[in-house]
Design a protein around this motif. Sequence first.
Motif: not given
Lengths: 336, 330
Positions: A47-49, A176, A178-179, A209, A211-212, A215, A250, A254, B163, B184, B186-189, B214, B260, B262
């Motif tokens: 989800x969003x930050x 998180x 591994x981020x 964050x 998604x890969x 999944x 979302x 990606x 941010x 790093x 942040x979500x993707x959107x 990375x 990875x 998808x």
Amino acid sequence: MTHAIEVRNVYREFQQRSSLGRARGAVCAVDGVTFSVAAGDVLAVVGESGCGKSTLARLIMGLLPPSSGEILVDGRSLVCVDRRERARLIQPVFQDPFSSLNPRQRVRDIVGLPLASQGDLPKARQSDRVMEMLARVGISTEMAERLPGQLSGGQRQRVAIARALVLHPRIVVCDEPTSALDVSVQAQIINLLAELRRELGLTYLFISHNLAVVEHIATEVAVMYLGRIVEHAPTQDLFRQPMHPYTQALFASVLTPDPALGVPDVALGDAYPDPTNIPSGCRFHPRCPKAFSECPATEPDNIRKDGRLVECLLAVDNQTRADRGDGSVAHFQLDR
Amino acid sequence: MALVMPNAVLSIANLRVSFPRMEAVRGVSLALNRGEVHCVVGESGCGKSISALSVMNLLPRGAVRSADHIRFHEHDLLGMSERQMARLRGDKIAMIFQEPMTSLNPAYTVGSQMAEVFERHRRTTRRQALDRAAELLARVGITAPGMRLAQYPHQLSGGLRQRMMIAMALMCDPELLIADEPTTALDVTVQAQILRLLHKLQQEMGLALLLITHDFGIVARMAQRVSVMYAGEVVESGPVEQIFKAPTHPYTRGLLDCIPVPGVTKAGEPLGSIPGVVPRIAPGFLGCGFRDRCTLATAECAETMRLRDAGADHFYRCRLPPNWKQGTAP
Ligand SMILES: Nc1ncnc2c1ncn2[C@@H]1O[C@H](COP(=O)(O)OP(=O)(O)OP(=O)(O)O)[C@@H](O)[C@H]1O
Ligand SMILES: Nc1ncnc2c1ncn2[C@@H]1O[C@H](COP(=O)(O)OP(=O)(O)OP(=O)(O)O)[C@@H](O)[C@H]1O
Ligand code: SF4
Ligand SMILES: [Mg+2]
Ligand SMILES: [Mg+2]
């Protein structure tokens, strides 16, 4: 059946003072969340930050009390479990291995600390358990004598995982994990977590964050937006068919490694939500590319079907469709 | 060598940084033009942050820096006094640090830390500086600026903090932005929004962006040029299409295999990874730093490795010929 984690209608507010004007606002970081995780499952939370994922994680670990609602871990209410016992049930792995490890302690002492504070194992057994766990996560005896500053980021995260697992908890909350790591170390850590889960029968709450990675490792995914879970489904179902417009945005954001493409604009606009002033109706409506006239007025209900949950006015189950008289529809789906 | 560009905004030549008993950066050269995005990738501990901090002259204690030159336009930063550097930092050259928590002061509010930068460089009032801060918070997608500016760093989520760092770096419209893993948390959107903002600044204002990441998705969609680092060296450098189409150094190829994908990577199966760890590079180390982990290593790899030309402005540091993938194992 006992669930590993059960969260029942949980709220958590933070009071906030504003610099401009004297108004006090409240941020409702977790705003009525309900879900459960079966033992041995991996629930990913995305989800969003700022939507409340870490707050949810801290609530589940008992590091923060809920404003209201109830949390059960391994079938027992968190309020009835004392700190020492909680440590045996549930352990965290945080995003930042740099700040979560004491820079002045040797690796073996860091990993030994949870055992020492339980105090029920003789010293010699403690030390064996520590070395066993370190070996399990790929840290050599030589590295066990070092300080965290003398290790690479990936090695530090392995140490954090060893510390989380040394008490053999039932549940691990990974925020998180591994981020902060590069892709090859990330792959090693994800493989390790998957292996340990199989071997030790662990349950994970996995915030990410990526998604890969989600999944790859999760059995179920919960999507949060502004304090609420707006979609919750088995991983494969969610990735095959995301239902909530936020989930769809979302997924569309990606960045696959394709140099022919630029950064996509998923049309969510710049009307970022103000957590002190939650939009009326569906809280996502000011940014929703699919919003229609009803959305600002009506708060969507949880629609549940086939083990999925979605909170959007476009999602209609068979019953509602039947009530509306649009005939029987085989699938729970988004119309319009 | 094509890495030296006459009109570069930033040009680093043969940068070396050592700590007692270890060499963190070993002869890094790179250059960045106006309006260009240059991505730096590489395994944890390979020297990316230390290289970036060298440009800002903000290295940790115990680090020793040397280089043929580190130029910002025509000025050599190596010879500048601390006062001259302080005038550039946060103004014409800005940096987004990898760990927001260590670079923010926990005792001051977000607002006062953001305003301070602007007041110092632009000699404005606190009021004007706070307005500017609120404007930039909005651009990075942070609402309720009044509340946010009054908060302390620990009251923000990881992504809000990151941010805020980005907004702070953009306060004075820098010409050169060094961004160390800026998205790093942040979500993707939100990440996409930030990247679109940086892209816009690059296109409209000619911002030169040195982007350490990375995430190969970011590299692919943002970079014009990519430098791949390993154990303190740039082991491969070239235009982004070349790096993805024809990765030549075995390390670059291994790295690309770890992602990875998808739908392609099977759930439950282990992800690809490069076995082993980055070696500790002691002073006097010779040869390819990757050889312990490389399946194609021979005795030759322990000797001094020169930079080879793969054509199309694409260079790499490995004994193998540029087209080794097509032929049988060399
Ligand atoms: N203060 C220090 N003292 C000694 N060695 C250090 C210090 N700071 C960094 N190093 C070493 O310098 C090397 C390069 O570190 P750097 O932080 O540049 O890595 P990086 O490429 O940015 O990695 P990451 O992707 O994990 O951020 C590492 O091996 C690190 O252990
Ligand atoms: N101690 C606190 N005091 C005040 N507000 C807080 C505090 N902790 C969290 N918040 C607020 O609660 C909201 C949710 O924060 P949280 O850290 O749970 O987000 P998150 O989903 O983990 O975000 P991210 O992906 O950026 O880490 C944010 O608006 C944040 O500012
Ligand atoms: S309810 Fe309306 S605004 Fe909310 S997600 Fe569904 S379509 Fe969009
Ligand atoms: Mg968080
Ligand atoms: Mg770094």
